[in-house]
Design an enzyme around this catalytic site. Sequence first.
Site, mmCIF file in Angstrom:
data_model
loop_
_atom_site.group_PDB
_atom_site.id
_atom_site.type_symbol
_atom_site.label_atom_id
_atom_site.label_comp_id
_atom_site.label_asym_id
_atom_site.label_seq_id
_atom_site.Cartn_x
_atom_site.Cartn_y
_atom_site.Cartn_z
ATOM 1 N N SER A 1 8.092 4.845 -2.603
ATOM 2 C CA SER A 1 6.497 5.418 -1.378
ATOM 3 C C SER A 1 6.530 4.066 -0.755
ATOM 4 O O SER A 1 5.336 2.728 -0.371
ATOM 5 C CB SER A 1 4.761 4.774 -2.558
ATOM 6 O OG SER A 1 4.708 3.740 -3.421
ATOM 7 N N TYR B 1 3.386 11.133 -11.843
ATOM 8 C CA TYR B 1 4.551 11.071 -12.363
ATOM 9 C C TYR B 1 4.721 12.905 -13.092
ATOM 10 O O TYR B 1 5.223 13.383 -13.576
ATOM 11 C CB TYR B 1 5.255 10.345 -12.743
ATOM 12 C CG TYR B 1 5.775 9.167 -12.242
ATOM 13 C CD1 TYR B 1 5.195 8.072 -11.573
ATOM 14 C CD2 TYR B 1 7.174 8.478 -12.754
ATOM 15 C CE1 TYR B 1 5.157 6.967 -11.389
ATOM 16 C CE2 TYR B 1 7.800 7.592 -11.862
ATOM 17 C CZ TYR B 1 6.665 6.912 -11.461
ATOM 18 O OH TYR B 1 7.005 5.510 -10.573
ATOM 19 N N HIS C 1 12.023 1.216 -12.460
ATOM 20 C CA HIS C 1 11.087 0.721 -11.607
ATOM 21 C C HIS C 1 11.313 -0.688 -11.257
ATOM 22 O O HIS C 1 11.302 -1.280 -12.303
ATOM 23 C CB HIS C 1 9.617 1.185 -12.474
ATOM 24 C CG HIS C 1 8.395 1.100 -10.561
ATOM 25 N ND1 HIS C 1 8.134 0.104 -10.625
ATOM 26 C CD2 HIS C 1 7.798 1.992 -10.689
ATOM 27 C CE1 HIS C 1 6.849 -0.539 -9.670
ATOM 28 N NE2 HIS C 1 6.737 1.666 -9.783
ATOM 29 N N GLY C 2 10.462 -1.403 -10.668
ATOM 30 C CA GLY C 2 10.524 -3.112 -10.761
ATOM 31 C C GLY C 2 9.658 -3.590 -11.449
ATOM 32 O O GLY C 2 8.000 -2.535 -11.606
ATOM 33 N N ASP C 3 9.609 -4.000 -12.211
ATOM 34 C CA ASP C 3 9.194 -4.582 -13.723
ATOM 35 C C ASP C 3 7.236 -5.377 -13.135
ATOM 36 O O ASP C 3 6.467 -5.756 -14.194
ATOM 37 C CB ASP C 3 9.792 -5.911 -14.036
ATOM 38 C CG ASP C 3 9.953 -7.250 -13.249
ATOM 39 O OD1 ASP C 3 9.078 -7.369 -12.223
ATOM 40 O OD2 ASP C 3 10.537 -7.985 -14.329
ATOM 41 N N THR D 1 12.085 -7.596 -6.943
ATOM 42 C CA THR D 1 12.805 -8.789 -5.956
ATOM 43 C C THR D 1 11.649 -9.499 -4.997
ATOM 44 O O THR D 1 11.278 -8.809 -4.132
ATOM 45 C CB THR D 1 13.711 -7.841 -5.464
ATOM 46 O OG1 THR D 1 14.564 -7.775 -5.651
ATOM 47 C CG2 THR D 1 14.472 -9.215 -4.284
ATOM 48 N N ASP E 1 -33.509 0.401 14.350
ATOM 49 C CA ASP E 1 -32.122 1.225 15.037
ATOM 50 C C ASP E 1 -32.859 2.102 16.004
ATOM 51 O O ASP E 1 -33.052 2.917 15.826
ATOM 52 C CB ASP E 1 -31.875 2.126 13.837
ATOM 53 C CG ASP E 1 -30.901 2.708 13.701
ATOM 54 O OD1 ASP E 1 -30.302 2.759 14.726
ATOM 55 O OD2 ASP E 1 -30.814 3.785 12.992
HETATM 56 C C1 SPV Z 1 -26.451 5.206 10.606
HETATM 57 O O1 SPV Z 1 -25.806 5.364 9.637
HETATM 58 O O2 SPV Z 1 -26.967 4.779 11.795
HETATM 59 C C2 SPV Z 1 -26.435 6.894 10.979
HETATM 60 C C3 SPV Z 1 -26.715 7.975 9.713
HETATM 61 O O3 SPV Z 1 -26.920 7.277 12.474
HETATM 62 S S1 SPV Z 1 -28.510 7.621 9.899
HETATM 63 O O4 SPV Z 1 -28.944 6.560 9.116
HETATM 64 O O5 SPV Z 1 -28.490 8.830 8.543
HETATM 65 O O6 SPV Z 1 -29.121 8.543 10.752
HETATM 66 MG MG MG Z 2 -27.228 5.812 13.656
#
Ligand code: SPV
Ligand code: MG
Length: 432
Positions: free
Chosen positions: A9, A75, A89-91, A122, A205
Amino acid sequence: MKTVYTCFSTDVIHDGHRNIIKHALKYGRVIVGCLSDKEMIRCTKFPTKTINERMALYRSLDGVEEVVIQDDMLYDDVIERLRPDYVVHGDNWKNGAEKAVRDHVEKLIASYGGQIIDVPYTYSETVKKVDDRLRERLSMPEFRRKRLRQLIEMVPVVKTMEAHSGLTGLIVEKTVVEDLDGRLDQFDAMWVSSLCDSTDRGKPDIELVDMTSRLRTINDIMEVTTKPIILDGDTGGLTEHFVYNVRTLERMGVSAVIIEDKTGLKKNSLFGTEVIQSQDTIENFSAKISAGKKAQLSDDFMIIARIESLILEKGMEDALERAGAFTAAGADGIMIHSRKKEPSEIFEFCDRFREKDKKTPLVVVPTSFHQVTEDTFASHGVNIVIYANQLMRAAFPVMKQTAEEILKAHRAQEVDSLLMPFGDIIRLIDTL
Ligand code: SPV
Ligand code: MG
């Protein structure tokens, strides 16, 4: 001739892989499995090469007879198909996160007499350097920016967790869990929320925390992580400002900005109609999206339109009309938001949107309708699920309780059981 199987991977071949092949050849013909994109991502290794490029790389190695795709990190698929006599596989998988995988494989192949060969891992300077270089590359803007679009194609749902600081970024970057079967899982992307970024500064906010401060948060997160970032861009502000911000975000390596179709003094959506919030017109908001798309320089960056019609109780038809208009204006995705505990309006929106539009990515933020699982969202055509504020809300009560307990006891002993041992914090922080 016996069949020997080993799973890779990796995007880069180093001495460790050559050593595995060398050992494997002692037991029979060697088949290399190429772990599929989605499983590699769940194992915390984001591919920087396509699966075809990885398969070609493994095929070019001396001694490899065949390369197959392995689509299950446990797997199951390849063992059923190939029934190898040996799995090499590597250990290093004897301990740590992959131990459950080893136990599972051992049981599967023992049922028909197969055996595991653990090759000493390794631990060389060059192997470490190759791994470090890959990680550094992933943190560069050009890699990080396009990673969200890649993820949308590669995984069923892009699991996105909020980060509001370097520390929370590290938690999103490094948290890995094992499900009951032993399959690993981790988050794919980070959401830089306006709510959490403001709350962390003790502010409301309302777009009071300006873009310069938001960019500082993003930079703090970027310095210690590689996962893609989706920025909560609030209303996007004035179109004349938004176009500059699109370029700044692109240049930094942010993958997407989500802007909401509100105007005037923005309030958090979870207030709904309890506060005055006004929605932008379809025409204005479409013009903002188009201007942003025109300003964009790379093909990677995404401008996602967030529709507030359900939050503001303007109805499903309005939400769907806006989704069509914003997509036509160039939006690279649609986020539909709701503050109902019951998810039926979200499901109805997604189903009806998908009847007309099979491709445009859909984003949801299940804060209120938190009972819905990612699989259920995926069955309604959702591509990105954002856990928008849980890390902030987890930390806040414990910090408050800790402050109260110390004040009451006049010492810190009583709170110690609430706290992470300092050694664990130090181990979380990378040293360069
Ligand atoms: C935020 O995380 O500020 C968002 C999502 O705008 S919400 O708070 O749900 O509006
Ligand atoms: Mg927001």
